[in-house]
Scaffold this active site. Structure first.
Site, PDB file in Angstrom:
ATOM      1  N   GLU A   1       0.804  -1.226   0.000  1.00 39.60           N
ATOM      2  CA  GLU A   1       0.000   0.000   0.000  1.00 39.60           C
ATOM      3  C   GLU A   1       0.838   1.277   0.000  1.00 39.60           C
ATOM      4  O   GLU A   1       0.494   2.264  -0.662  1.00 39.60           O
ATOM      5  CB  GLU A   1      -0.950  -0.012   1.212  1.00 39.60           C
TER       6      GLU A   1
ATOM      7  N   HIS B   1     -11.208  -6.002   8.762  1.00 41.88           N
ATOM      8  CA  HIS B   1     -11.897  -5.773   7.495  1.00 41.88           C
ATOM      9  C   HIS B   1     -13.165  -4.958   7.678  1.00 41.88           C
ATOM     10  O   HIS B   1     -13.998  -4.891   6.783  1.00 41.88           O
ATOM     11  CB  HIS B   1     -12.257  -7.103   6.819  1.00 41.88           C
TER      12      HIS B   1
END
Length: 658
Positions: A397, A464
């Site tokens: 990322e 998540h």
């Protein structure tokens, strides 16, 4: 030290010598000023000048170089006037950062230089994005990025080189191995014998050079850059050198054994090259004296001129406005033709419209190409737009956010998908310290949108399901949007793509396939910073966003006896203070509802603002309804109890009965 002139003329060798000498004399002047107390800090590159000068001379003037804080020779070789550099170092208004940042922490499009931030590693990913823009545009260019041996321990080093290698980007990663990271010697920093050996692990070419030999550096970098322009690929170069001064002057050098100084002083890049030119009868003792005298006179004059320049005047409005790239958003109203679409499909439509409108827009993310993304939002995009612009990324990322900024610097737009908003923590530094601060620091845009699939309701657990918008709403320089309906999801996304500022775009996963609504065909935008008033009532105002909007509407639908105003913020930074103030005045009672946890959630900022600016209109305390101050549990029963929805009825009753 052996020098090989090859086909270089006397005048070319003399020019190289002058480029090498000039930063050394500036450095010597800085040390005098430091002893005089006229400057407060200096990061010396004495003894390392051959790397910066030789590699810069090897690059074309319109190719980007990303240096570190000992690479004065990059800036002088590119021809930046010393007066302006000195103004930068002194925090003067005429410096590149208007007094907002130090030393070489700046960039300049005029000279195609992008400086570092203090975290050392992040600029390497910017080089990836810059090179990617050239690759897509089929421009035969190379990009050069510096790092030190210490920063090779950072994850940013690995991520950036791995991405460049996988994508065959025309980047030269240059390690200046000067023996010490501040006081830590190399044997405490890495285990391998030579850092250049790491190239094997990335499947790329590795080259080790004598970093103190100006001609060796210049010739090899010239050869590599020429070849990379024709055959794009990534190369890792390790230049061996030594730091003859402290990390910065105040740190001293007591931790360095004297024998190392004795050994490396014999390898001084300037003195050795000077002796070679004397042997070649290109220099004489008199010509050396003349050149040095002329340079010293120039340096003294430009330094004093910079000292005499005005200091910046504090102006809060200027400071605030400079956090963002100047941008007047045009209004693009929706067409009259619309159809019912899922929230997910509205986002997909927005991306497709953006890609069609901007040929320089690049999408990047894990599994977004042929697979179509974890949620299939980019399904079919590769067939329509090609893999050059719809790019699968390695799992990294930080590097991909940095590459997005590099794309922006080199004239492109980027939309980066976080597979889940939770994973943005791995790229956090790039967002809050690079994207957010770039315009404020050196007036460069950061034309990057980061898509953030967010939120709970699917039993996905602590990693998540987080609502992490508050990580970013407190960071100046970012814009934050969070649409709750398909109509807004498309229009706000297109507005974000149009806006040249960094924007965090939250999209709720629970709504992807569960929510359907009318979505206009074609291109349209929704103003960032403008809230929607969804219902009007006199008893209370519910200020909310995201999934909270639907919780509020569902509750009011089930309780028609309650007359409430519902404000969907849509944008969290900037947010619509006028709409909130009007709702407070109309009702006198305010409930702020959001999915994020209570402590430190964005609702706290709204509550504080309402209490400060609308106190006289309140008939009850401002109340907040938020999720529990815990991590998000996976079990459905526990998750439902965690979420703010579980306490919404109780909080509304409490507020109305106050």
């Amino acid at each position: 030290m052996q020098f090989h002139r090859k086909q270089k003329t006397d005048s070319e060798l003399l020019s190289i010598y002058k480029h090498l000498l000039f930063p050394r004399l500036i450095e010597e002047k800085m040390l005098i000023l430091l002893r005089q107390g006229r400057i407060g800090k200096w990061f010396s590159g004495i003894g390392q000048e051959a790397i910066a000068v030789g590699s810069t001379l090897a690059m074309q003037n319109d190719e980007y170089i990303l240096p570190m804080h000992r690479n004065l020779g990059v800036f002088t070789t590119r021809g930046i006037p010393l007066k302006r550099l000195m103004a930068q170092w002194q925090g003067k208004l005429s410096g590149f950062t208007k007094g907002r940042d130090r030393s070489f922490h700046f960039g300049t499009q005029e000279y195609k230089i992008v400086g570092m931030i203090s975290h050392l590693g992040p600029q390497m990913a910017l080089a990836d994005g810059i090179a990617l823009a050239d690759l897509i545009a089929e421009q035969p260019k190379a990009t050069l990025v510096f790092t030190g041996e210490g920063a090779t321990s950072e994850g940013d080093f690995h991520e950036a080189i791995n991405v460049a290698a996988v994508w065959n980007l025309p980047v030269i990663f240059l390690i200046e191995n000067n023996g010490y990271g501040l006081s830590t010697p190399i044997n405490e920093q890495y285990r391998c014998k030579d850092l250049v050996d790491r190239a094997l692990g990335y499947g790329i070419e590795g080259v080790q050079l004598d970093g103190n030999n100006i001609l060796e550096v210049y010739d090899k970098l010239t050869e590599l850059a020429d070849d990379i322009r024709k055959n794009p690929r990534t190369v890792l170069v390790e230049c061996l050198t030594f730091r003859m001064r402290g990390h910065e002057e105040a740190s001293g050098t007591k931790y360095v054994p004297q024998e190392l100084f004795d050994e490396w002083s014999k390898k001084d890049p300037l003195r050795n090259f000077e002796e070679y030119l004397l042997e070649q009868n290109i220099l004489t003792e008199n010509s050396i004296t003349d050149i040095r005298s002329a340079f010293k006179k120039q340096i003294d004059g430009e330094v004093e001129a910079a000292f005499n320049e005005q200091e910046p005047e504090a102006n809060a409005q200027h400071e605030l406005s400079d956090m963002y790239y100047p941008y007047e958003a045009a209004s693009y109203p929706p067409s009259s033709s619309s159809s019912e679409k899922r929230y997910l499909d509205a986002i997909s439509d927005g991306l497709r419209e953006g890609m069609q409108r901007h040929s320089n827009l690049v999408l990047m993310g894990q599994d977004i190409a042929e697979y179509g993304g974890a949620f299939k939002i980019t399904d079919g995009f590769v067939a329509e737009f090609g893999k050059a612009r719809v790019r699968n990324t390695p799992i990294c990322e930080s590097a991909i956010v940095g590459a997005g900024l590099g794309l922006s610097i080199n004239g492109y737009k980027a939309v980066v998908e976080m597979q889940f908003a939770d994973f943005v923590s791995v790229g956090f530094n790039q967002i809050v310290n690079n994207l957010a601060k770039t315009h404020y620091r050196w007036a460069e845009k950061a034309d990057v949108v980061i898509r953030m699939p967010t939120g709970a309701g699917t039993g996905a657990g602590p990693f998540h399901s987080q609502s992490n918008e508050a990580w970013f709403t407190k960071t100046p320089g970012l814009k934050i949007v969070y649409p709750a309906f398909p109509y807004d999801a498309k229009g706000v996304l297109l507005a974000a793509i149009e806006d040249p500022n960094p924007i965090i775009y939250f999209e709720h996963k629970y709504l992807y396939r569960s929510l359907i609504g009318p979505v206009p065909e074609g291109f349209y935008t929704i103003e960032i910073g403008k809230a929607n008033v969804l219902k009007e009532g006199q008893q209370l105002a519910i200020i909310t966003y995201g999934l909270g909007v639907h919780w509020a509407l569902d509750y009011l639908s089930a309780n028609p006896q309650i007359a409430a105003t519902v404000v969907d913020l849509v944008s969290l930074q900037p947010w619509d203070k006028a709409a909130v103030a009007a709702a407070v005045k109309a009702t006198g009672r305010v409930l702020i509802l959001h999915e994020d946890t209570l402590t430190g959630g964005f609702g706290a900022e709204i509550s504080a603002w309402v209490s400060e600016h609308c106190f006289e209109y309140l008939d009850a305390p401002v109340m907040r309804c938020a999720s529990l101050d815990t991590a998000i549990p996976m079990n459905k029963i526990l998750e439902e109890d965690f979420l703010a929805k579980a306490r919404l009825a109780e909080m509304i009753e409490k507020l109305l009965s106050y």
